[in-house]
Structure formats: structure tokens, C-alpha cells
Design a protein around this motif. Structure first.
Motif, PDB file in Angstrom:
ATOM      1  N   SER A  34       0.831  -1.201   0.000  1.00 58.14           N
ATOM      2  CA  SER A  34       0.000   0.000   0.000  1.00 58.14           C
ATOM      3  C   SER A  34       0.867   1.252   0.000  1.00 58.14           C
ATOM      4  O   SER A  34       2.009   1.222   0.441  1.00 58.14           O
ATOM      5  N   THR A  35       0.292   2.321  -0.491  1.00 58.43           N
ATOM      6  CA  THR A  35       0.932   3.626  -0.427  1.00 58.43           C
ATOM      7  C   THR A  35       0.038   4.530   0.405  1.00 58.43           C
ATOM      8  O   THR A  35      -1.131   4.710   0.086  1.00 58.43           O
ATOM      9  N   TYR A  36       0.604   5.064   1.478  1.00 58.13           N
ATOM     10  CA  TYR A  36      -0.140   5.948   2.353  1.00 58.13           C
ATOM     11  C   TYR A  36       0.283   7.386   2.082  1.00 58.13           C
ATOM     12  O   TYR A  36       1.430   7.658   1.763  1.00 58.13           O
ATOM     13  N   ILE A  37      -0.670   8.303   2.222  1.00 58.82           N
ATOM     14  CA  ILE A  37      -0.423   9.716   1.943  1.00 58.82           C
ATOM     15  C   ILE A  37      -0.411  10.473   3.262  1.00 58.82           C
ATOM     16  O   ILE A  37      -1.314  10.316   4.088  1.00 58.82           O
ATOM     17  N   TYR A  38       0.637  11.281   3.445  1.00 59.79           N
ATOM     18  CA  TYR A  38       0.827  12.042   4.671  1.00 59.79           C
ATOM     19  C   TYR A  38       0.834  13.540   4.370  1.00 59.79           C
ATOM     20  O   TYR A  38       1.280  13.959   3.317  1.00 59.79           O
ATOM     21  N   LYS A  39       0.334  14.296   5.333  1.00 62.21           N
ATOM     22  CA  LYS A  39       0.422  15.754   5.263  1.00 62.21           C
ATOM     23  C   LYS A  39       0.851  16.234   6.646  1.00 62.21           C
ATOM     24  O   LYS A  39       0.205  15.902   7.641  1.00 62.21           O
ATOM     25  N   ASP A  40       1.921  16.981   6.706  1.00 63.62           N
ATOM     26  CA  ASP A  40       2.498  17.474   7.958  1.00 63.62           C
ATOM     27  C   ASP A  40       2.789  16.329   8.927  1.00 63.62           C
ATOM     28  O   ASP A  40       2.594  16.445  10.127  1.00 63.62           O
ATOM     29  N   ASN A  46      -8.719   8.036   3.433  1.00 65.70           N
ATOM     30  CA  ASN A  46      -9.155   8.142   2.030  1.00 65.70           C
ATOM     31  C   ASN A  46     -10.111   9.317   1.836  1.00 65.70           C
ATOM     32  O   ASN A  46     -10.049  10.015   0.824  1.00 65.70           O
ATOM     33  N   SER A  47     -11.000   9.533   2.803  1.00 69.54           N
ATOM     34  CA  SER A  47     -11.965  10.637   2.652  1.00 69.54           C
ATOM     35  C   SER A  47     -11.270  11.998   2.706  1.00 69.54           C
ATOM     36  O   SER A  47     -11.626  12.907   1.960  1.00 69.54           O
ATOM     37  N   TYR A  53      -8.212  16.551  -2.850  1.00 66.00           N
ATOM     38  CA  TYR A  53      -8.125  16.462  -4.309  1.00 66.00           C
ATOM     39  C   TYR A  53      -9.348  17.033  -5.020  1.00 66.00           C
ATOM     40  O   TYR A  53      -9.479  16.910  -6.226  1.00 66.00           O
ATOM     41  N   LYS A  54     -10.238  17.672  -4.295  1.00 68.30           N
ATOM     42  CA  LYS A  54     -11.476  18.197  -4.871  1.00 68.30           C
ATOM     43  C   LYS A  54     -11.216  19.148  -6.044  1.00 68.30           C
ATOM     44  O   LYS A  54     -11.910  19.106  -7.045  1.00 68.30           O
ATOM     45  N   ASN A  55     -10.195  19.988  -5.945  1.00 66.40           N
ATOM     46  CA  ASN A  55      -9.911  20.978  -6.983  1.00 66.40           C
ATOM     47  C   ASN A  55      -8.951  20.467  -8.051  1.00 66.40           C
ATOM     48  O   ASN A  55      -8.708  21.154  -9.027  1.00 66.40           O
ATOM     49  N   SER A  56      -8.400  19.280  -7.863  1.00 66.56           N
ATOM     50  CA  SER A  56      -7.446  18.718  -8.814  1.00 66.56           C
ATOM     51  C   SER A  56      -8.042  17.459  -9.437  1.00 66.56           C
ATOM     52  O   SER A  56      -7.986  16.379  -8.853  1.00 66.56           O
ATOM     53  N   GLU A  57      -8.605  17.619 -10.619  1.00 70.06           N
ATOM     54  CA  GLU A  57      -9.310  16.502 -11.252  1.00 70.06           C
ATOM     55  C   GLU A  57      -8.372  15.357 -11.618  1.00 70.06           C
ATOM     56  O   GLU A  57      -8.708  14.193 -11.418  1.00 70.06           O
ATOM     57  N   SER A  59      -5.517  14.470 -10.198  1.00 70.95           N
ATOM     58  CA  SER A  59      -5.122  13.761  -8.981  1.00 70.95           C
ATOM     59  C   SER A  59      -6.259  12.895  -8.465  1.00 70.95           C
ATOM     60  O   SER A  59      -6.045  11.768  -8.024  1.00 70.95           O
ATOM     61  N   GLN A  60      -7.459  13.420  -8.544  1.00 72.08           N
ATOM     62  CA  GLN A  60      -8.630  12.690  -8.053  1.00 72.08           C
ATOM     63  C   GLN A  60      -8.864  11.419  -8.879  1.00 72.08           C
ATOM     64  O   GLN A  60      -9.120  10.350  -8.317  1.00 72.08           O
ATOM     65  N   ILE A  61      -8.739  11.507 -10.193  1.00 72.68           N
ATOM     66  CA  ILE A  61      -8.948  10.340 -11.060  1.00 72.68           C
ATOM     67  C   ILE A  61      -7.886   9.282 -10.794  1.00 72.68           C
ATOM     68  O   ILE A  61      -8.199   8.097 -10.658  1.00 72.68           O
ATOM     69  N   LYS A  62      -6.632   9.693 -10.697  1.00 72.23           N
ATOM     70  CA  LYS A  62      -5.555   8.734 -10.447  1.00 72.23           C
ATOM     71  C   LYS A  62      -5.699   8.080  -9.080  1.00 72.23           C
ATOM     72  O   LYS A  62      -5.455   6.884  -8.925  1.00 72.23           O
TER      73      LYS A  62
END
Length: 173
Positions: A34-40, A46-47, A53-57, A59-62
Motif C-alpha cells: 500500500s501507499t499511504y499519503i501524509y500531510k504534515d 481516504n476521505s 483532491y477536490k480541486n485537482s481533477e 489527482s482525483q482520477i488517479k
């Protein structure tokens, strides 16, 4: 004097404009399958990632395709291992040669190759899922860097300081 002026010009052009830049970018970390996404430094659910990713179509599709492929890959691998095991187990057979009964196994090469192909396909699905998640983070980070500006140089003053040295000051806006 020309050397100092030349040095100051080079220093000015190589100046980095990210003085007080806050690290708002995302970071993807690969853990086993798995690949986990971190911020700060905090792992995002996932939610939360889909909200970011709401404003980046792109990124959202991928990221959605990554989440679709993530559970399918291990299932395909398990199916491939099972099919290869069935092929290696074979089917019992008996032949009579010169009046003697000989027991042997019939193993299916096409089943074995299909099982190995499923294992390889499942591994590539897992890898593709991780690459899609990483690529979605890269796209998001590149878009956020182009849209957000922390500051820019407002004024640059060159001159002689109070201690009779050459210096400059930079004002950021």
C-alpha cells in the motif's frame, strides 16, 4: 570591486524566494503493498485525501483508480497461486506397460503458465496502484506550488552600510 559586484549579482539571481514557506505539500510513503499519503507528518484517510483532491481533477482520477486496483491485485495473485498449485498437483493416471501397472501424474503446463501469468499480473496491479497514488500526490503538489505564492521581492537596496561595507537589503511582500 568588480569581483564583489559580480558576486553580488550572482547571489541576487540565485536567491531563493521561499523564505517563510510552509510545507503544505503531501508526501506518499510506500508500505509493503500500500501507499499511504501524509500531510504534515499525519497519515490521511481516504476521505480526507479525496477532499484535498477536490480541486485537482487529474489527482482525483488517479487516486480513485489506485483505490480500485489496490484490493484487486492480491486477489489475482492468490488466484494465480491456487491455479499453479492445482497444475503442479496434477491428476493421477495409470498405465499398463509390458503387463505392469505404472502410476503417474498428468500435470497441465497451460494451467501452470496461466497461474504464473496471474501472479505476475496481480503484482503489476499492486505496483500500478502504488504508482498511481504516488503520481496523484506529485500532480497535487505541483499544482499547489504553482497556485500558492508565499511572497516575492518588493524592494532591493544596494549601498554602503554604517560600518563602511558594501551590502544590500531585501524587502519581501
Amino acid at each position: 570591486m568588480k569581483q564583489y559586484l559580480f558576486f553580488l549579482i550572482i547571489l541576487l539571481f540565485s536567491f531563493n524566494y521561499s523564505f517563510a514557506q510552509k510545507n503544505d505539500s503531501l508526501h506518499a510513503k510506500r508500505v509493503f503493498i500500500s501507499t499511504y499519503i501524509y500531510k504534515d507528518g499525519l497519515k490521511l484517510t481516504n476521505s480526507k485525501v479525496t477532499i484535498l483532491y477536490k480541486n485537482s481533477e487529474q489527482s482525483q482520477i488517479k487516486y480513485k483508480w489506485s483505490n480500485i486496483l489496490k484490493p484487486i491485485g492480491p486477489v489475482v495473485i492468490i488466484g494465480g497461486i491456487g491455479l499453479a498449485a492445482i497444475a503442479l498437483k496434477g491428476v493421477n493416471a495409470t498405465a499398463i506397460i509390458d503387463g505392469q501397472t505404472i502410476d503417474y501424474k498428468i500435470r497441465s503446463l497451460p494451467k501452470l503458465l496461466m497461474g504464473l501469468g496471474l501472479v505476475v499480473g496481480g503484482l503489476s496491479m499492486i505496483e500500478s496502484s502504488n504508482e498511481l497514488a504516488q503520481h496523484s500526490v506529485d500532480i497535487y503538489n505541483s499544482m499547489s506550488k504553482t497556485t500558492k505564492k508565499v511572497g516575492y521581492v518588493d524592494k532591493i537596496k544596494f549601498g554602503i552600510t554604517q560600518s563602511n561595507a558594501i551590502g544590500f537589503s531585501v524587502s519581501l511582500k
